[in-house]
Write a protein that holds these residues in place. Structure first.
Motif, PDB file in Angstrom:
ATOM      1  N   ALA A 116       0.829  -1.205   0.000  1.00 27.76           N
ATOM      2  CA  ALA A 116       0.000   0.000   0.000  1.00 27.76           C
ATOM      3  C   ALA A 116       0.862   1.253   0.000  1.00 27.76           C
ATOM      4  O   ALA A 116       0.555   2.238  -0.689  1.00 27.76           O
ATOM      5  CB  ALA A 116      -0.928   0.000   1.214  1.00 27.76           C
ATOM      6  N   ALA A 117       1.953   1.233   0.757  1.00 30.22           N
ATOM      7  CA  ALA A 117       2.853   2.388   0.793  1.00 30.22           C
ATOM      8  C   ALA A 117       3.464   2.639  -0.579  1.00 30.22           C
ATOM      9  O   ALA A 117       3.556   3.790  -1.039  1.00 30.22           O
ATOM     10  CB  ALA A 117       3.946   2.160   1.831  1.00 30.22           C
ATOM     11  N   GLU A 118       3.876   1.569  -1.255  1.00 31.47           N
ATOM     12  CA  GLU A 118       4.463   1.719  -2.584  1.00 31.47           C
ATOM     13  C   GLU A 118       3.439   2.251  -3.573  1.00 31.47           C
ATOM     14  O   GLU A 118       3.751   3.090  -4.431  1.00 31.47           O
ATOM     15  CB  GLU A 118       5.009   0.374  -3.053  1.00 31.47           C
ATOM     16  CG  GLU A 118       5.825   0.446  -4.321  1.00 31.47           C
ATOM     17  CD  GLU A 118       6.497  -0.875  -4.645  1.00 31.47           C
ATOM     18  OE1 GLU A 118       7.399  -0.889  -5.501  1.00 31.47           O
ATOM     19  OE2 GLU A 118       6.127  -1.896  -4.030  1.00 31.47           O
ATOM     20  N   ALA A 119       2.200   1.787  -3.447  1.00 31.77           N
ATOM     21  CA  ALA A 119       1.145   2.258  -4.331  1.00 31.77           C
ATOM     22  C   ALA A 119       0.842   3.739  -4.124  1.00 31.77           C
ATOM     23  O   ALA A 119       0.405   4.437  -5.050  1.00 31.77           O
ATOM     24  CB  ALA A 119      -0.132   1.438  -4.106  1.00 31.77           C
ATOM     25  N   MET A 120       1.084   4.234  -2.922  1.00 34.14           N
ATOM     26  CA  MET A 120       0.844   5.648  -2.614  1.00 34.14           C
ATOM     27  C   MET A 120       2.047   6.536  -2.938  1.00 34.14           C
ATOM     28  O   MET A 120       2.051   7.718  -2.628  1.00 34.14           O
ATOM     29  CB  MET A 120       0.489   5.805  -1.132  1.00 34.14           C
ATOM     30  CG  MET A 120      -0.836   5.169  -0.745  1.00 34.14           C
ATOM     31  SD  MET A 120      -2.236   5.832  -1.664  1.00 34.14           S
ATOM     32  CE  MET A 120      -2.263   7.507  -1.043  1.00 34.14           C
ATOM     33  N   GLY A 121       3.057   5.963  -3.551  1.00 33.88           N
ATOM     34  CA  GLY A 121       4.193   6.759  -3.995  1.00 33.88           C
ATOM     35  C   GLY A 121       5.365   6.798  -3.046  1.00 33.88           C
ATOM     36  O   GLY A 121       6.308   7.577  -3.252  1.00 33.88           O
ATOM     37  N   VAL A 122       5.352   6.005  -1.997  1.00 34.19           N
ATOM     38  CA  VAL A 122       6.473   5.971  -1.059  1.00 34.19           C
ATOM     39  C   VAL A 122       7.643   5.214  -1.687  1.00 34.19           C
ATOM     40  O   VAL A 122       7.454   4.124  -2.243  1.00 34.19           O
ATOM     41  CB  VAL A 122       6.056   5.305   0.269  1.00 34.19           C
ATOM     42  CG1 VAL A 122       7.251   5.170   1.193  1.00 34.19           C
ATOM     43  CG2 VAL A 122       4.947   6.098   0.928  1.00 34.19           C
ATOM     44  N   ASN A 123       8.828   5.784  -1.617  1.00 34.85           N
ATOM     45  CA  ASN A 123      10.035   5.131  -2.129  1.00 34.85           C
ATOM     46  C   ASN A 123      10.450   4.041  -1.140  1.00 34.85           C
ATOM     47  O   ASN A 123      11.284   4.269  -0.251  1.00 34.85           O
ATOM     48  CB  ASN A 123      11.153   6.155  -2.304  1.00 34.85           C
ATOM     49  CG  ASN A 123      12.394   5.543  -2.953  1.00 34.85           C
ATOM     50  OD1 ASN A 123      12.470   4.339  -3.188  1.00 34.85           O
ATOM     51  ND2 ASN A 123      13.376   6.387  -3.236  1.00 34.85           N
ATOM     52  N   VAL A 124       9.871   2.874  -1.292  1.00 34.00           N
ATOM     53  CA  VAL A 124      10.034   1.799  -0.312  1.00 34.00           C
ATOM     54  C   VAL A 124      11.489   1.369  -0.191  1.00 34.00           C
ATOM     55  O   VAL A 124      12.059   1.323   0.903  1.00 34.00           O
ATOM     56  CB  VAL A 124       9.142   0.597  -0.677  1.00 34.00           C
ATOM     57  CG1 VAL A 124       9.442  -0.590   0.236  1.00 34.00           C
ATOM     58  CG2 VAL A 124       7.671   0.979  -0.572  1.00 34.00           C
ATOM     59  N   PHE A 125      12.138   1.078  -1.308  1.00 37.16           N
ATOM     60  CA  PHE A 125      13.508   0.580  -1.250  1.00 37.16           C
ATOM     61  C   PHE A 125      14.454   1.638  -0.690  1.00 37.16           C
ATOM     62  O   PHE A 125      15.318   1.358   0.143  1.00 37.16           O
ATOM     63  CB  PHE A 125      13.971   0.151  -2.644  1.00 37.16           C
ATOM     64  CG  PHE A 125      15.379  -0.349  -2.675  1.00 37.16           C
ATOM     65  CD1 PHE A 125      15.688  -1.616  -2.207  1.00 37.16           C
ATOM     66  CD2 PHE A 125      16.413   0.445  -3.150  1.00 37.16           C
ATOM     67  CE1 PHE A 125      16.995  -2.093  -2.220  1.00 37.16           C
ATOM     68  CE2 PHE A 125      17.722  -0.010  -3.174  1.00 37.16           C
ATOM     69  CZ  PHE A 125      18.003  -1.285  -2.711  1.00 37.16           C
ATOM     70  N   GLY A 126      14.284   2.882  -1.135  1.00 34.52           N
ATOM     71  CA  GLY A 126      15.161   3.955  -0.656  1.00 34.52           C
ATOM     72  C   GLY A 126      15.035   4.188   0.833  1.00 34.52           C
ATOM     73  O   GLY A 126      16.034   4.371   1.535  1.00 34.52           O
TER      74      GLY A 126
END
Length: 561
Positions: A426-436
């Protein structure tokens, strides 16, 4: 804000005089001899001259008396409508009974039989049982919500000061106990007081006060920590434990970023502490140092922290594409790789950097300017040894680590970490740079651990691979789980408990790990969110508790105002 009274039911009222009788018996028994043998438990064999453990029993009895008078007596009009006196009395009754039973067991074990227990011990035990029975007979009444009580600002600040003073003197007294049984009984006493404060609602009120006066609480906490060495009478043994606690806490705070905020399970975190320690050792002026360059210590600190952060980036880049159990396995492997690498960088199997299994001993004391941390100093007539010097330096370090954690937690980066922990997809879908953000969590956490490691090397005067085994990583993770993931006070408390108890309970050396495991099992059963839980963690573990959700929502609204 409107008050939310709690409904109570009425039962037998005969418990009040029974409780008074119990308080009287506990106090009378404490002025009588408990033990025939004067050489155990600090000498409890003298009539009309209570020993330290007897004084603790008297304090518990006096607290029970206050609650009884708040239930039905002269204090009822002032405190009775706010304090949940009956539930607090039940907690005191249970803990006082446990306390007296353990006293009798300790006397029996230390002096070969119950025959050495004098009548005073049995009198106080009977009194504790009467208090416990009376708490079950007292009525439960309708009360106001104490957490909503607002008192003058000066009184709330005074309450914070008194609480911090109690923490200071309690810690000083507990550390001063050399006998294992006395230390255990002191822990039971502290647990009884804390349980009573929680059950009466006092701790809930204090939590609101702390929220309203955060700066005062923080300042008071650091003042208490600063004055702690002056209460130890120059004891290097106690200050050595204190410095180890601060190192452990600073390292755990860095891991708290990785686990508590970002939700990344790291089982090899001790390697970052070790990397900082090895950098400091290799750049020191030890005769066994392997690098012929000795920069000033502030430079060494930055190099050690940056090396640890670089290792965090190296391990994080290829592995943070996985999550959950797979990430835990990879980090566990990294911790073992680091330890084995330190064994092999011995000039035979690899470059000569760490001297292999022999490590780097003889690390000299830190010296910043003209100040040598190994020298003793006299302040206000009190001797402060080398461990006190390192303690003050580590206090500055822990203050810096707490500041970094608090700022990150309240920042956009911190909210991103929490989003990843809650639901990565969900965080990735909302534009959060998960890996970074994952990589950043690993790097910052490793950086903070490296800072602690550079000081640890000089404080321990030696480093070796055996200091950085998997069990140390497990203890760091346990400190976060025990104290409360994502919190500052919780991690500090968890680190203190897990570092202090093994040192003071060497009497139970064969069962220390058993007691440690039992403690974690009980925590997972009764308080899975940790001793000092954040509001979010409380809701995660108690989703079905509607009253808790309403209370937390009202707290947030109140803070917003």
């Amino acid at each position: 804000m409107s008050e939310q009274p709690t409904t109570r039911t009425s039962t037998n009222t005969a418990g009040w005089p029974l409780g008074l009788a119990g308080v009287a018996l506990v106090i009378i028994g404490s002025f009588l001899s408990w033990s025939f043998d004067a050489s155990i438990l600090g000498d409890l064999s003298i009539n009309l001259y209570p020993g330290s453990l007897q004084i603790l029993a008297i304090i518990l009895a006096v607290l029970a008396l206050i609650l009884l008078l708040a239930e039905k007596g002269p204090l009822q009009s002032r405190l009775g409508q706010w304090l949940d006196a009956t539930l607090g009395l039940r907690a005191l009754g249970i803990m006082l009974t446990v306390y007296m039973v353990l006293v009798l067991i300790a006397i029996s074990v230390e002096s070969d039989g119950l025959i050495n227990v004098n009548p005073g011990g049995y009198v106080s035990l009977v009194g504790a049982l009467l208090i416990l029975v009376s708490s079950r007979l007292l009525p439960l009444r309708q009360l106001h919500d104490l957490s909503r009580a607002r008192l003058p600002g000066w009184f709330e600040i005074l309450a914070i000061a008194l609480m911090m003073a109690a923490v200071l003197f309690g810690a000083a007294y507990a550390l001063g106990l050399t006998d294992a049984w006395s230390f255990v009984l002191c822990l039971v006493f502290i647990a009884g007081v804390i349980a009573a404060l929680f059950r009466t609602g006092t701790m809930s009120w204090f939590g609101h006060v702390a929220q309203r006066h955060k700066k005062v609480l923080t300042l008071a906490a650091f003042v208490v920590a600063f004055f702690f060495p002056f209460t130890q009478g120059g004891s290097d043994a106690n200050m050595s434990i204190a410095t180890q606690v601060l190192i452990f806490a600073a390292t755990a705070m860095g891991l708290n970023i990785v686990v508590g905020l970002a939700g990344l399970l790291d089982l090899g975190y001790i390697a970052f502490l070790g990397s900082g320690a090895y950098v400091a050792a290799m750049l020191s002026e030890s005769a066994f140092a392997t690098i012929d360059w000795h920069p000033p210590f502030p430079v060494v600190v930055l190099i050690g922290a940056c090396v640890a952060a670089t290792l965090g980036l190296i391990i994080g880049s290829p592995t943070l594409r996985v999550s959950g159990d797979y990430l835990a396995i990879v980090t566990l492997g990294f911790g073992e790789i680091f330890r084995l690498a330190m064994f092999n960088l011995d000039g035979i199997n690899g470059p000569l950097l760490t001297n292999g299994p022999n490590g780097i001993p003889g690390i000299p004391e830190l010296q910043i300017g003209n100040f040598n941390f190994g020298d003793e100093h006299t302040v206000a007539g009190l001797e402060l040894g080398r461990f006190s010097n390192y303690y003050f330096l580590l206090l500055i370090l822990i203050g810096f680590v707490i500041l970094v954690f608090a700022r990150l937690n309240d920042s956009r980066i911190g909210r991103g970490w929490v989003a990843i922990r809650e639901d990565e997809k969900a965080a990735e879908a909302m534009g959060v740079n998960v890996f970074g953000l994952k990589l950043l969590a690993f790097a910052i956490g490793a950086f903070l651990a490296g800072l602690a490691g550079t000081i640890k090397a000089h404080q321990d005067v030696a480093v070796s691979p055996d200091q950085y085994i998997f069990l140390e990583s497990a203890f760091l993770l346990a400190a976060i789980v025990l104290g409360g993931m994502g919190t500052i006070a919780g991690v500090l408390l968890g680190a203190t408990i897990l570092k202090l108890l093994p040192e003071k309970l060497r009497f139970f050396s064969e069962y220390r790990l058993l007691l440690f495991g039992l403690l974690l099992v009980l925590m997972m059963r009764f308080r899975p969110e940790g001793l000092v839980a954040s509001r979010r963690r409380q809701l995660e573990f108690h989703e079905e508790d509607e009253e808790l959700a309403v209370a937390i929502e009202s707290e947030l609204v109140e803070e917003a105002k």
